[in-house]
Scaffold this active site. Structure first.
Site, PDB file in Angstrom:
ATOM      1  N   CYS A 134     -30.293  16.637 -19.904  1.00 60.11           N
ATOM      2  CA  CYS A 134     -31.436  16.641 -18.989  1.00 60.11           C
ATOM      3  C   CYS A 134     -30.928  16.621 -17.541  1.00 60.11           C
ATOM      4  O   CYS A 134     -30.373  17.613 -17.082  1.00 60.11           O
ATOM      5  CB  CYS A 134     -32.372  15.475 -19.296  1.00 60.11           C
ATOM      6  SG  CYS A 134     -34.020  15.670 -18.559  1.00 60.11           S
ATOM      7  N   HIS A 235     -33.455  15.907 -24.715  1.00 64.93           N
ATOM      8  CA  HIS A 235     -32.770  14.643 -24.969  1.00 64.93           C
ATOM      9  C   HIS A 235     -32.347  14.552 -26.437  1.00 64.93           C
ATOM     10  O   HIS A 235     -33.110  14.087 -27.286  1.00 64.93           O
ATOM     11  CB  HIS A 235     -33.674  13.460 -24.627  1.00 64.93           C
ATOM     12  CG  HIS A 235     -33.836  13.241 -23.153  1.00 64.93           C
ATOM     13  ND1 HIS A 235     -33.026  12.375 -22.449  1.00 64.93           N
ATOM     14  CD2 HIS A 235     -34.688  13.788 -22.253  1.00 64.93           C
ATOM     15  CE1 HIS A 235     -33.376  12.387 -21.172  1.00 64.93           C
ATOM     16  NE2 HIS A 235     -34.385  13.240 -21.031  1.00 64.93           N
ATOM     17  N   GLU A 237     -30.339  12.527 -27.795  1.00 68.76           N
ATOM     18  CA  GLU A 237     -30.220  11.128 -28.226  1.00 68.76           C
ATOM     19  C   GLU A 237     -31.547  10.541 -28.667  1.00 68.76           C
ATOM     20  O   GLU A 237     -31.587   9.505 -29.347  1.00 68.76           O
ATOM     21  CB  GLU A 237     -29.612  10.275 -27.098  1.00 68.76           C
ATOM     22  CG  GLU A 237     -30.558   9.842 -26.001  1.00 68.76           C
ATOM     23  CD  GLU A 237     -30.882  10.925 -24.969  1.00 68.76           C
ATOM     24  OE1 GLU A 237     -31.479  10.601 -23.927  1.00 68.76           O
ATOM     25  OE2 GLU A 237     -30.540  12.113 -25.200  1.00 68.76           O
TER      26      GLU A 237
END
Length: 271
Positions: A134, A235, A237
């Site tokens: 990002c 993202h 994660e």
């Protein structure tokens, strides 16, 4: 947990992860006596996914000299966060609010910008794999001399979608990938991703190429051909499903530890 092996010996690459800094008085319930002291904050999802993939995650503060720490790191992750200050990429500084980033973690933080830009450059110089996430993808672009779109206009694709983060994304956020690229090898032709950004890559920095776009043309992935350098606008994660980019950074970092370039660099450093 995934474990990477080189012959009989396990290789656990040390992977640095960046974070942000803010004052303790922003923390609900914090003792007011320490309100003007600062703390560093990191998204633990990064460390968890990297550990699951077989890496050794370590959080990096702004005080960690970028060039020196790259002597020890096998991989680098530039995490998400606030906008990159426009002075770093030639943007309009008139729109910047004069606010201490330690008192509002959502405004620009030039100290973080400078550190992460230095870290990206030092890592690329040493051939260390880099994953920008990002804001991290935007930092990667800026570090190589690129520019950013300051504020994406509303459109058919919702790039700033609170309801889609941190989930696996919505049906309108499809990213298509260029063939014969890192992301195409990881995902195939396309993937549905989450989205939590209002800025984006504009002109690519030196050597970077666009390898993924949303259906409205917004850049969603960039790479440095011939190098283990990848930026993604979503993202990984936070994806509920396993995102292969997190495994990629661990595997590429372990591969570097096994490569002749790393051995040669370390031999020179001790001469």
């Amino acid at each position: 947990m995934n474990t990477l092996h080189d012959g009989a010996a396990a290789v656990r690459p040390l992977i640095g992860i960046t974070g942000r800094r803010y004052r303790l008085d922003l923390v609900k319930g914090a003792d007011s006596r320490y309100g003007d002291r600062c703390m560093d904050s990191y998204m633990s999802d990064f460390a968890g996914r990297i550990a699951q993939a077989g890496g050794l995650p370590v959080n990096l503060t702004y005080d960690t000299d970028a060039a020196a720490v790259c002597h020890w790191l096998a991989g680098v992750v530039i995490s998400g966060g606030q906008d990159v200050h426009p002075t770093c990429w030639g943007g309009d500084t008139a729109v910047v609010r004069d606010v201490d980033p330690r008192t509002n973690p959502m405004v620009h933080d030039i100290a973080r910008d400078e550190y992460e830009v230095s870290l990206v450059r030092a890592a690329i110089e040493r051939g260390i794999p880099v994953l920008g996430v990002c804001r991290g993808m935007q930092v990667l672009n800026v570090a190589l001399g690129g520019t950013l779109v300051a504020d994406l206009p509303p459109g058919a694709v919702r790039h700033l979608s609170p309801e889609a983060a941190p989930t696996d994304g919505t049906a309108d956020h499809v990213v298509s990938f260029e063939p014969d690229t890192i992301v195409a090898g990881l995902f195939g032709e396309r993937a549905v991703t989450n989205s939590w950004h209002h800025q984006a890559v504009d002109r690519c920095g030196a050597g970077l190429v666009v390898t993924g776009r949303a259906t409205d043309g917004v850049v969603e992935a960039v790479e440095l051909p011939g190098a283990p350098v990848l930026g993604v606008q979503w993202h990984p994660e936070w994806m509920e499903s396993s995102d292969p980019t997190m495994t990629w950074i661990v595997e590429e970092s372990a591969r570097r530890l096994r490569g002749p370039r790393y051995v040669e660099q370390e031999q020179r450093s001790y001469q």
